[in-house]
Design an enzyme around this catalytic site. Sequence first.
Site, mmCIF file in Angstrom:
data_model
loop_
_atom_site.group_PDB
_atom_site.id
_atom_site.type_symbol
_atom_site.label_atom_id
_atom_site.label_comp_id
_atom_site.label_asym_id
_atom_site.label_seq_id
_atom_site.Cartn_x
_atom_site.Cartn_y
_atom_site.Cartn_z
ATOM 1 N N ASN A 37 105.346 -78.135 13.232
ATOM 2 C CA ASN A 37 104.356 -79.144 13.696
ATOM 3 C C ASN A 37 103.357 -78.407 14.552
ATOM 4 O OD1 ASN A 37 105.818 -81.400 12.358
ATOM 5 N ND2 ASN A 37 107.304 -81.145 14.072
ATOM 6 N N ASN A 38 103.307 -77.068 14.583
ATOM 7 C CA ASN A 38 102.349 -76.213 15.871
ATOM 8 C C ASN A 38 101.164 -76.078 14.800
ATOM 9 O OD1 ASN A 38 100.896 -73.952 16.836
ATOM 10 N ND2 ASN A 38 102.827 -73.585 17.985
ATOM 11 N N ASP A 86 110.647 -69.134 14.516
ATOM 12 C CA ASP A 86 110.713 -69.358 15.831
ATOM 13 C C ASP A 86 110.156 -68.083 16.797
ATOM 14 O OD1 ASP A 86 111.947 -71.666 17.864
ATOM 15 O OD2 ASP A 86 112.882 -69.722 18.476
ATOM 16 N N HIS A 122 103.355 -60.395 15.342
ATOM 17 C CA HIS A 122 104.646 -60.474 15.278
ATOM 18 C C HIS A 122 104.935 -61.541 13.984
ATOM 19 C CE1 HIS A 122 102.846 -63.371 17.800
ATOM 20 N NE2 HIS A 122 103.945 -64.363 17.620
HETATM 21 P P1 IMP Z 1 108.514 -72.327 19.277
HETATM 22 O O1 IMP Z 1 108.593 -71.364 18.056
HETATM 23 O O2 IMP Z 1 108.207 -73.468 18.505
HETATM 24 O O3 IMP Z 1 109.591 -72.470 20.176
HETATM 25 O O4 IMP Z 1 107.215 -72.079 20.192
HETATM 26 C C1 IMP Z 1 106.847 -70.524 20.427
HETATM 27 C C2 IMP Z 1 105.883 -70.440 21.458
HETATM 28 O O5 IMP Z 1 105.596 -69.083 21.887
HETATM 29 C C3 IMP Z 1 104.466 -71.082 21.219
HETATM 30 O O6 IMP Z 1 104.441 -72.588 21.410
HETATM 31 C C4 IMP Z 1 103.647 -70.332 22.227
HETATM 32 O O7 IMP Z 1 103.821 -70.465 23.431
HETATM 33 C C5 IMP Z 1 104.353 -68.863 22.033
HETATM 34 N N1 IMP Z 1 103.738 -68.160 20.809
HETATM 35 C C6 IMP Z 1 104.451 -67.781 19.732
HETATM 36 N N2 IMP Z 1 103.702 -67.157 19.021
HETATM 37 C C7 IMP Z 1 102.601 -66.899 19.549
HETATM 38 C C8 IMP Z 1 101.265 -66.225 19.351
HETATM 39 O O8 IMP Z 1 101.103 -65.811 18.188
HETATM 40 N N3 IMP Z 1 100.491 -66.430 20.127
HETATM 41 C C9 IMP Z 1 100.456 -66.994 21.303
HETATM 42 N N4 IMP Z 1 101.568 -67.432 21.680
HETATM 43 C C10 IMP Z 1 102.655 -67.483 20.780
#
Ligand code: IMP
Length: 205
Positions: free
Chosen positions: A14-15, A76, A187
């Site tokens: 959802n991001n 993740d 990454h």
């Molecule tokens: P999740 O995988 O939904 O737990 O969220 C990972 C979190 O790590 C994101 O909301 C960002 O805050 C951070 N993050 C992950 N990948 C990136 C990236 O490519 N750029 C900047 N922040 C990132």
Amino acid sequence: MQNQLQGKLLLATNNPGKLIELRSLLAELPKVELFSPEELNIKLQVDETGVDYAENAVLKARAFALASGMAALADDSGLEVDALEGAPGLFSARYAPQPGATDADRRAYLLKNLAGMDLPWPARFRAVIAVAQPNGIVQVAEGVCEGEIIPEERGTGGFGYDPIFLLQGGDKTMAELSETEKNLVSHRARAVQAAMPVLKNIFGI
Ligand code: IMP
């Protein structure tokens, strides 16, 4: 089995920032139609209760595959800062004390926690991709991008911690890269690359 999956892959996030990057990173997969949860009207908030990135990615991919009946790919990811013993890590998306915090709030909070510590501040982004099939089979792949946190924001691209993440061996932050440039080194790009054989196998490519 390949035919049952009908060339459709749900991007289980959802991001909006991740969605844009994943769409572009997976565009090279021929004959695979990509969907967002919104496009399928799937409203699912998965609790990230895993003890590491892989467990959380698997939880998300499995839940979305089950809800859609399609193969689902979840990411993740997080930022690991050496001076903070690997924080925010698994909690990168929730790293700020105030409720309703924004990405900008989280960057400010991180810099506040690093203030006064000796520079440089080595760090890395880590991403784990999980690909789940509706039959319950899940496979994972990982990617890492090394760099350091800098004390001031630079650039407007990307999302999250990008404006304060300087890439190793370069002079640009992740937010100063174009989308194409970020997708060559990030990454997430590396994790998707590592997951390509799995995806190609699932879709019979
Ligand atoms: P999740 O995988 O939904 O737990 O969220 C990972 C979190 O790590 C994101 O909301 C960002 O805050 C951070 N993050 C992950 N990948 C990136 C990236 O490519 N750029 C900047 N922040 C990132």
